[in-house]
Scaffold this motif. Structure first.
Motif, mmCIF file in Angstrom:
data_model
loop_
_atom_site.group_PDB
_atom_site.id
_atom_site.type_symbol
_atom_site.label_atom_id
_atom_site.label_comp_id
_atom_site.label_asym_id
_atom_site.label_seq_id
_atom_site.Cartn_x
_atom_site.Cartn_y
_atom_site.Cartn_z
ATOM 1 N N LYS A 128 0.833 -1.194 0.000
ATOM 2 C CA LYS A 128 0.000 0.000 0.000
ATOM 3 C C LYS A 128 0.871 1.247 0.000
ATOM 4 O O LYS A 128 1.837 1.349 0.771
ATOM 5 C CB LYS A 128 -0.920 0.010 1.224
ATOM 6 N N GLN A 133 6.019 -3.656 5.215
ATOM 7 C CA GLN A 133 4.674 -4.186 5.428
ATOM 8 C C GLN A 133 4.657 -5.684 5.706
ATOM 9 O O GLN A 133 3.768 -6.413 5.248
ATOM 10 C CB GLN A 133 3.771 -3.795 4.243
ATOM 11 N N GLU A 193 -1.920 -2.387 12.018
ATOM 12 C CA GLU A 193 -2.875 -2.815 10.986
ATOM 13 C C GLU A 193 -3.946 -1.750 10.770
ATOM 14 O O GLU A 193 -4.379 -1.506 9.636
ATOM 15 C CB GLU A 193 -3.522 -4.140 11.405
ATOM 16 N N LYS A 194 -4.337 -1.098 11.853
ATOM 17 C CA LYS A 194 -5.342 -0.031 11.761
ATOM 18 C C LYS A 194 -4.830 1.097 10.880
ATOM 19 O O LYS A 194 -5.572 1.630 10.035
ATOM 20 C CB LYS A 194 -5.665 0.488 13.165
ATOM 21 N N LEU A 228 -2.378 0.872 8.614
ATOM 22 C CA LEU A 228 -2.141 0.369 7.260
ATOM 23 C C LEU A 228 -3.441 0.304 6.466
ATOM 24 O O LEU A 228 -3.439 0.562 5.254
ATOM 25 C CB LEU A 228 -1.495 -1.015 7.326
ATOM 26 N N GLN A 229 -4.536 -0.021 7.117
ATOM 27 C CA GLN A 229 -5.821 -0.165 6.428
ATOM 28 C C GLN A 229 -6.625 1.127 6.394
ATOM 29 O O GLN A 229 -7.673 1.193 5.745
ATOM 30 C CB GLN A 229 -6.655 -1.258 7.108
ATOM 31 N N SER A 230 -6.119 2.150 7.071
ATOM 32 C CA SER A 230 -6.852 3.409 7.138
ATOM 33 C C SER A 230 -6.895 4.093 5.777
ATOM 34 O O SER A 230 -5.935 4.069 5.015
ATOM 35 C CB SER A 230 -6.210 4.341 8.168
ATOM 36 N N GLU A 231 -8.015 4.725 5.504
ATOM 37 C CA GLU A 231 -8.147 5.490 4.262
ATOM 38 C C GLU A 231 -7.494 6.857 4.384
ATOM 39 O O GLU A 231 -7.218 7.515 3.388
ATOM 40 C CB GLU A 231 -9.634 5.657 3.910
#
Length: 303
Positions: free
Chosen positions: A4, A193, A270-271, A273-276
């Motif tokens: 990402k 990552q 993880e929060k 990394l997955q955040s917009e």
């Protein structure tokens, strides 16, 4: 696996609480403006840049593609829009990467980093250096590197009155540099990552050759790191802490792995990394336990 791209990544979003508090303590040191003034007067930044340009190999995609490709990818993932020049320097017997240059940053990696690290592990290593650039850490790190010289200069120009202040700043600098490694490791993980890659990179940084890295040694290293996190700093007196952390150039790989694993286990990695939206800081309430732990490390505030 496609990584990402963390567009707009702000270092505040993943800055370690130990780093934040140690930096705040350093900024309160009364002699800091004088030392910074001497750093500027003596052109330390220009000298370090000249040392690199005059003695190291400039890396391009043609001469050292392994380094060049990993560095470019790290800059893209962590959204460092103006990519610094990259240099390769001689072997030192251990893996080493550096970042210098306040106004125009430059990054260096040594021969061991080139030969011992995989592409993915280089992402971790370069991610650490990119954090120093994005966080504007370089000025203080350069100050620490030349602190022995600066102490003599300050001492002579203030008739000895500044030597005690400079000594206190040196201790606070060493403390902060070690704490800042926890933030840089988080950036390294965001770049590669993969927590397993970050762990093997730290194991190699500690000096373990690739041929000894396997499932068993990785598992034992992680177990040791998790055990380290259980060690309470309450039982260490102030003098012991100071002498321990003055060795900020020591890799401290187990301790760093311990803090990185805690970040992953908390779910915050993880929060993020997955955040917009990676520009906004994480909610402070999510870091309550870590901030409480950070109190154990703040023995510099009254120095």
């Amino acid at each position: 696996m496609t990584k990402k791209i963390l567009t707009g990544l702000n270092i505040v979003r993943f800055q370690h609480p130990f780093d934040q508090k140690a930096l705040a303590a350093l900024n309160k040191m009364p002699g800091l403006p004088l030392v910074l003034k001497k750093v500027n007067e003596y052109g330390i930044d220009r000298l370090l840049r000249m040392q690199i340009i005059g003695g190291e190999f400039r890396v391009t995609s043609q001469n050292f593609p392994k380094l060049s490709d990993a560095f470019t990818e790290s800059c893209q993932i962590l959204d460092l829009t103006s990519q610094p020049e990259l240099y390769l320097f001689r072997g030192t017997g251990h893996i080493q990467t550096n970042a210098v240059g306040v106004d125009k940053p430059m990054v260096s990696a040594n021969l061991e980093a080139l030969e011992w690290y995989t592409h993915a592990e280089l992402l971790f290593a370069f991610g650490c250096e990119i954090a120093r650039i994005k966080g504007k850490y370089i000025a203080y790190q350069q100050m620490a590197n030349v602190m022995p010289l600066l102490k003599n200069i300050v001492n002579s120009t203030t008739f000895g009155l500044g030597s005690l202040a400079a000594g206190g700043i040196e201790v606070a600098l060493c403390n902060w540099i070690l704490m800042s490694k926890f933030t840089c490791d988080r950036a390294g993980l965001l770049a590669c990552q993969d927590i397993n890659i970050a762990i093997t990179a730290l194991m190699k940084l500690a000096g373990l050759p690739s041929e000894y890295i396997n499932a068993d040694t990785i598992a034992e290293f992680q177990a040791q790191a998790r055990e380290f996190s259980l060690i309470s700093l309450d039982n260490l007196d102030q003098v012991t802490k100071i002498f321990s952390f003055m060795e900020y150039k020591f890799p401290w790989s187990v301790m760093r792995a311990s803090e990185l694993l805690k970040w992953v286990d908390s779910g915050e990695y993880e929060k993020l990394l997955q955040s917009e939206d990676v520009e906004q800081p994480a909610d402070s309430e999510d870091n309550t336990d870590t901030e409480k732990d950070a109190e154990d490390w703040q023995f510099m505030s009254s120095w």
